[in-house]
Enzyme design. Structure first.
Site, short mmCIF file in Angstrom:
data_model
loop_
_atom_site.label_atom_id
_atom_site.label_comp_id
_atom_site.label_asym_id
_atom_site.label_seq_id
_atom_site.Cartn_x
_atom_site.Cartn_y
_atom_site.Cartn_z
N GLU A 1 -18.77 11.58 22.29
CA GLU A 1 -17.55 12.31 21.92
C GLU A 1 -17.04 12.00 20.51
O GLU A 1 -16.07 12.61 20.05
CB GLU A 1 -16.49 12.10 23.00
N GLU B 1 0.82 -1.22 0.00
CA GLU B 1 0.00 0.00 0.00
C GLU B 1 0.86 1.27 0.00
O GLU B 1 0.36 2.36 0.29
CB GLU B 1 -0.95 0.02 1.21
N HIS C 1 -12.78 -4.41 3.81
CA HIS C 1 -11.33 -4.51 3.91
C HIS C 1 -10.82 -3.91 5.22
O HIS C 1 -10.15 -4.60 5.98
CB HIS C 1 -10.69 -3.82 2.70
N HIS D 1 -3.08 1.91 8.42
CA HIS D 1 -4.15 1.07 7.86
C HIS D 1 -4.29 -0.20 8.68
O HIS D 1 -3.29 -0.85 9.00
CB HIS D 1 -3.81 0.73 6.41
N HIS E 1 -7.26 -3.65 9.92
CA HIS E 1 -8.40 -4.51 9.55
C HIS E 1 -9.28 -4.78 10.77
O HIS E 1 -9.31 -5.90 11.28
CB HIS E 1 -7.88 -5.85 9.01
P1 13P Z 1 1.10 -5.56 3.05
O1 13P Z 1 1.57 -6.78 3.82
O2 13P Z 1 1.68 -5.48 1.68
O3 13P Z 1 1.32 -4.29 3.86
O4 13P Z 1 -0.46 -5.71 2.83
C1 13P Z 1 -1.33 -5.81 3.91
C2 13P Z 1 -2.63 -5.14 3.69
O5 13P Z 1 -3.37 -4.97 4.63
C3 13P Z 1 -2.99 -4.67 2.32
O6 13P Z 1 -4.10 -3.85 2.34
ZN ZN Z 2 -5.32 -4.18 4.19
#
Ligand code: 13P
Ligand code: ZN
Length: 272
Positions: free
Chosen positions: A170, A116, A211, A140, A142
């Protein structure tokens, strides 16, 4: 100074550990980048190599030319980041055109920065411009509840923003602009990066449908705090929906009173 003796590297690794402990990083899920301050680069420059080749970023980002970033490695596990930082993370330098990067530290056993990377760098560019250079972290993850909600809620900024604000008093103070939502896209590469960076002009939080979440912050605490707040709001919202839906709400006028007292400007589009 060695990179691993620096304050920024330790903050990066502590953040990775904290985020893993939240359950947001199965296997290699998620990634993070920090735009290193020039004075921090100067402190650790002696620990850098200039032997690695330049590699195309996959997007042209002229405003990030010459910047250095600490990033997680592609396929590397957040779980191992703190114990094996030289294997799992890297520092990359962006060239003078903002089109190529090279690894100057880390990833000692091979590999490349997160897939990313284009998203991270495009979003750093947007956020640096929007905050006068203040924002330095792009992160980022998940998180379970956010991903689950993306199968149920309409994928509209207004719906997500209002629903999440209305879970915990809040929330609107922490993310007054609301959250942006992007429909499902192929992860990695330029396209999802461009779509995210368009939304980042308005928001600090982007939901990647089915995602995860993509956030920006001034520093590690602010990025973590924002992701944590959105994750908690999403958790509450899942519970509200699971209990049969809201029986009452915070009204638009209540939100306006809150905004006035706390000195934040709420996105009026989400108060209709
Ligand atoms: P990477 O291991 O390449 O960082 O990918 C993980 C991910 O969450 C892609 O969206
Ligand atoms: Zn991801």
């Amino acid at each position: 100074m060695k990179v691993l003796e620096s304050k920024f590297a330790n903050e990066f690794l502590n953040m990775a550990e904290r985020c893993f402990s939240m359950g947001w990083h199965e296997r290699n899920g998620g990634n993070m980048s920090y735009r290193i301050r020039p004075e921090e680069v100067a402190e650790v420059r002696g620990d850098f190599t200039d032997k690695n080749p330049w590699v195309e970023i996959g997007a042209a980002i002229p405003s990030m030319a010459g910047e250095f970033f600490m990033v997680t490695g592609s396929g590397k596990f957040f779980q191992n980041t703190k114990s094996q930082p030289e294997d799992a993370t890297a520092i990359v330098e962006v060239d003078g055109a903002g089109e190529n990067y090279r690894i100057v530290w880390g990833l000692v056993n091979g590999g490349r920065p997160t897939s990313e990377l284009p998203s991270h760098l495009l979003n750093h560019a947007v956020k640096a411009a929007a905050t006068g250079g203040k924002n330095r972290v792009i992160y980022h993850c998940h998180p379970v509840n956010v991903i689950a909600l993306s199968y149920v809620l309409p994928l509209e900024d207004a719906v997500w923003s209002r629903e999440l604000w209305d879970t915990m008093t809040e929330c609107p103070i922490i993310f007054p602009a609301g959250v942006g939502v992007i429909e499902w896209m192929v992860p990695g590469g330029r396209e999802i990066g461009v779509a995210s960076s368009e939304k980042m002009k308005t928001y600090d939080v982007i939901i990647w449908a089915h995602h995860g979440m993509f956030v920006s912050g001034e520093d590690f605490d602010m990025a973590f705090g924002l992701a944590h707040t959105v994750d908690k709001a999403a958790d509450i919202l899942v519970k509200i929906i699971s209990m049969g839906g809201r029986k009452r709400s915070i009204s638009s006028d209540d939100f306006r009173r809150l905004a006035k007292d706390f000195g934040v400007t709420l996105n009026e589009d989400f108060l209709k």
